[in-house]
Scaffold this motif. Structure first.
Motif, PDB file in Angstrom:
ATOM      1  N   ARG A  36       0.817  -1.217   0.000  1.00 60.52           N
ATOM      2  CA  ARG A  36       0.000   0.000   0.000  1.00 60.52           C
ATOM      3  C   ARG A  36       0.854   1.273   0.000  1.00 60.52           C
ATOM      4  NH1 ARG A  36      -4.686  -0.871   4.608  1.00 60.52           N
ATOM      5  NH2 ARG A  36      -5.559  -2.836   3.828  1.00 60.52           N
ATOM      6  N   HIS A  37       2.140   1.129   0.339  1.00 60.09           N
ATOM      7  CA  HIS A  37       2.958   2.311   0.602  1.00 60.09           C
ATOM      8  C   HIS A  37       3.988   2.529  -0.500  1.00 60.09           C
ATOM      9  CE1 HIS A  37       1.126   2.411   4.551  1.00 60.09           C
ATOM     10  NE2 HIS A  37       1.471   1.138   4.729  1.00 60.09           N
ATOM     11  N   SER A  38       3.955   3.710  -1.116  1.00 63.43           N
ATOM     12  CA  SER A  38       4.882   4.010  -2.211  1.00 63.43           C
ATOM     13  C   SER A  38       6.315   4.161  -1.721  1.00 63.43           C
ATOM     14  CB  SER A  38       4.446   5.294  -2.925  1.00 63.43           C
ATOM     15  OG  SER A  38       4.443   6.388  -2.025  1.00 63.43           O
ATOM     16  N   VAL A  39       6.521   4.358  -0.412  1.00 64.23           N
ATOM     17  CA  VAL A  39       7.876   4.488   0.138  1.00 64.23           C
ATOM     18  C   VAL A  39       8.671   3.197  -0.079  1.00 64.23           C
ATOM     19  CG1 VAL A  39       9.180   4.692   2.298  1.00 64.23           C
ATOM     20  CG2 VAL A  39       7.284   6.255   1.838  1.00 64.23           C
ATOM     21  N   ASP A  47      15.264   5.729   5.251  1.00 66.99           N
ATOM     22  CA  ASP A  47      15.650   5.664   6.659  1.00 66.99           C
ATOM     23  C   ASP A  47      14.614   4.762   7.324  1.00 66.99           C
ATOM     24  OD1 ASP A  47      17.443   7.313   8.774  1.00 66.99           O
ATOM     25  OD2 ASP A  47      15.494   6.824   9.634  1.00 66.99           O
ATOM     26  N   PHE A  48      15.062   3.872   8.197  1.00 62.91           N
ATOM     27  CA  PHE A  48      14.131   2.888   8.746  1.00 62.91           C
ATOM     28  C   PHE A  48      14.656   2.343  10.066  1.00 62.91           C
ATOM     29  CE2 PHE A  48      17.307   0.553   6.461  1.00 62.91           C
ATOM     30  CZ  PHE A  48      17.440  -0.674   7.095  1.00 62.91           C
ATOM     31  N   SER A  49      13.814   1.606  10.750  1.00 61.72           N
ATOM     32  CA  SER A  49      14.224   0.872  11.937  1.00 61.72           C
ATOM     33  C   SER A  49      13.757  -0.571  11.792  1.00 61.72           C
ATOM     34  CB  SER A  49      13.645   1.501  13.209  1.00 61.72           C
ATOM     35  OG  SER A  49      12.233   1.527  13.154  1.00 61.72           O
ATOM     36  N   ILE A  50      14.314  -1.439  12.625  1.00 62.99           N
ATOM     37  CA  ILE A  50      13.992  -2.865  12.565  1.00 62.99           C
ATOM     38  C   ILE A  50      13.418  -3.303  13.902  1.00 62.99           C
ATOM     39  CG2 ILE A  50      14.891  -5.202  12.255  1.00 62.99           C
ATOM     40  CD1 ILE A  50      17.163  -3.984  10.595  1.00 62.99           C
ATOM     41  N   GLU A  51      12.289  -3.962  13.861  1.00 61.65           N
ATOM     42  CA  GLU A  51      11.733  -4.603  15.053  1.00 61.65           C
ATOM     43  C   GLU A  51      12.123  -6.072  15.011  1.00 61.65           C
ATOM     44  OE1 GLU A  51       7.388  -6.031  16.614  1.00 61.65           O
ATOM     45  OE2 GLU A  51       7.525  -3.977  15.831  1.00 61.65           O
ATOM     46  N   LEU A  66      14.098   8.806   1.403  1.00 65.04           N
ATOM     47  CA  LEU A  66      15.097   9.869   1.280  1.00 65.04           C
ATOM     48  C   LEU A  66      15.320  10.113  -0.218  1.00 65.04           C
ATOM     49  CD1 LEU A  66      17.569   8.514   3.992  1.00 65.04           C
ATOM     50  CD2 LEU A  66      15.757  10.226   4.290  1.00 65.04           C
ATOM     51  N   GLY A  67      14.440  10.886  -0.789  1.00 63.56           N
ATOM     52  CA  GLY A  67      14.372  11.001  -2.247  1.00 63.56           C
ATOM     53  C   GLY A  67      15.464  11.864  -2.861  1.00 63.56           C
ATOM     54  N   PHE A  68      15.675  11.643  -4.167  1.00 64.56           N
ATOM     55  CA  PHE A  68      16.602  12.439  -4.972  1.00 64.56           C
ATOM     56  C   PHE A  68      15.807  13.169  -6.049  1.00 64.56           C
ATOM     57  CE2 PHE A  68      18.899   8.611  -3.574  1.00 64.56           C
ATOM     58  CZ  PHE A  68      19.930   9.191  -2.857  1.00 64.56           C
ATOM     59  N   PHE A 102      27.431   0.057  -0.226  1.00 63.87           N
ATOM     60  CA  PHE A 102      26.561   1.185   0.116  1.00 63.87           C
ATOM     61  C   PHE A 102      27.126   2.477  -0.477  1.00 63.87           C
ATOM     62  CE2 PHE A 102      25.275   4.695   2.896  1.00 63.87           C
ATOM     63  CZ  PHE A 102      23.897   4.532   2.912  1.00 63.87           C
ATOM     64  N   GLU A 103      28.431   2.687  -0.310  1.00 61.45           N
ATOM     65  CA  GLU A 103      29.067   3.890  -0.854  1.00 61.45           C
ATOM     66  C   GLU A 103      28.978   3.926  -2.379  1.00 61.45           C
ATOM     67  OE1 GLU A 103      32.878   3.361   0.879  1.00 61.45           O
ATOM     68  OE2 GLU A 103      32.131   3.742   2.913  1.00 61.45           O
ATOM     69  N   HIS A 104      29.026   2.743  -2.985  1.00 62.10           N
ATOM     70  CA  HIS A 104      28.880   2.577  -4.431  1.00 62.10           C
ATOM     71  C   HIS A 104      27.535   3.139  -4.899  1.00 62.10           C
ATOM     72  CE1 HIS A 104      29.395   0.388  -8.238  1.00 62.10           C
ATOM     73  NE2 HIS A 104      28.244  -0.218  -8.063  1.00 62.10           N
ATOM     74  N   LEU A 105      26.472   2.799  -4.169  1.00 60.53           N
ATOM     75  CA  LEU A 105      25.143   3.299  -4.534  1.00 60.53           C
ATOM     76  C   LEU A 105      24.987   4.776  -4.194  1.00 60.53           C
ATOM     77  CD1 LEU A 105      22.860   0.263  -3.602  1.00 60.53           C
ATOM     78  CD2 LEU A 105      23.868   0.873  -5.813  1.00 60.53           C
ATOM     79  N   GLU A 106      25.630   5.220  -3.126  1.00 60.37           N
ATOM     80  CA  GLU A 106      25.606   6.644  -2.798  1.00 60.37           C
ATOM     81  C   GLU A 106      26.213   7.461  -3.942  1.00 60.37           C
ATOM     82  OE1 GLU A 106      24.988   8.063   1.204  1.00 60.37           O
ATOM     83  OE2 GLU A 106      23.543   7.226  -0.206  1.00 60.37           O
ATOM     84  N   GLU A 107      27.349   6.985  -4.462  1.00 62.26           N
ATOM     85  CA  GLU A 107      27.983   7.696  -5.574  1.00 62.26           C
ATOM     86  C   GLU A 107      27.100   7.650  -6.813  1.00 62.26           C
ATOM     87  OE1 GLU A 107      31.891   7.612  -8.494  1.00 62.26           O
ATOM     88  OE2 GLU A 107      31.983   6.536  -6.586  1.00 62.26           O
ATOM     89  N   GLY A 108      26.496   6.492  -7.075  1.00 66.16           N
ATOM     90  CA  GLY A 108      25.617   6.369  -8.231  1.00 66.16           C
ATOM     91  C   GLY A 108      24.452   7.336  -8.175  1.00 66.16           C
ATOM     92  N   ALA A 109      23.868   7.480  -6.989  1.00 68.60           N
ATOM     93  CA  ALA A 109      22.744   8.398  -6.825  1.00 68.60           C
ATOM     94  C   ALA A 109      23.176   9.840  -7.097  1.00 68.60           C
ATOM     95  CB  ALA A 109      22.168   8.260  -5.420  1.00 68.60           C
TER      96      ALA A 109
END
Length: 203
Positions: A36-39, A47-51, A66-68, A102-109
């Motif tokens: 149901r959620h587009s996020v 950004d998220f948390s884990i239960e 955290l959109g671009f 993770f840094e790889h995707l940060e640079e890609g973004a």
């Protein structure tokens, strides 16, 4: 905690299993009513948390997108999602990760803000090959083991050979060598398209 959504899988009617790449882990989490959620969508940085539940899979809680700016461009979003889908398959049996990914995707973004999406992602791919020790020296033919010439044929995983030994698209050896050394601006448009087609076969 922050991460990139590499994959979602619908379970039951509206719940999702969500695979998220973070600085040090690949998590598979359960999200009630996630459909149901587009996020909660392939390619999104969240950004998220884990239960945690010792008896069950962890639950994804409080996701925030955290959109671009470039995500408004459906063309760029499509190529980004294609790459993350391939990366998910490439990392399918892994849970602990080097921070490189993770840094790889940060640079890609960041690259997608100002670069052509195919070129940006192919340059990411060259970095990934280098990090994983899978760069090709482009010196000898896979089939006949003789030195390569100016025109080469590339196969999946960047195996290379003479046009008389392998079938496939032709590339300029010097251009591919520069691309693998992070100088992708030397690629011709036809080479970009042909490299993209190779990438779509799998990382």
């Amino acid at each position: 905690m922050q991460g990139y959504i590499l994959h979602t899988l619908r379970v039951r009617e509206e719940d999702l299993l969500v695979r998220i790449l973070t600085q040090s882990q690949l998590y598979t989490l359960y999200r009630f009513y996630g459909a149901r959620h587009s996020v909660v969508h392939l390619g999104h940085k969240i950004d998220f948390s884990i239960e945690q539940d010792l008896r069950e899979i962890g639950k994804l809680r409080e996701p925030i997108h955290l959109g671009f700016v470039w995500e408004r461009d459906s063309h760029k979003r499509y190529f980004w999602q294609q790459y993350l889908n391939l990366l998910n398959a490439h990392l399918r049996d892994i849970s602990d990760l080097d921070s490189f990914y993770f840094e790889h995707l940060e640079e890609g973004a960041k690259r997608l803000n100002k670069e052509n999406p195919k070129r940006a992602i192919l340059n990411l791919y060259a970095q990934l090959l280098h990090f994983e020790g899978r760069g090709n020296t482009l010196q000898t033919c896979l089939i006949c083991e003789q030195p390569l010439q100016e025109e080469i044929v590339l196969g999946r995983g960047l195996v290379c050979g003479h046009k008389s030994c392998m079938q496939g698209a032709l590339f300029n050896q010097a251009h591919i060598a520069k691309w693998l050394n992070f100088q992708g601006e030397f690629l011709e448009e036809s080479e970009v398209d042909n490299l993209w087609n190779l990438l779509m076969q799998g990382i």
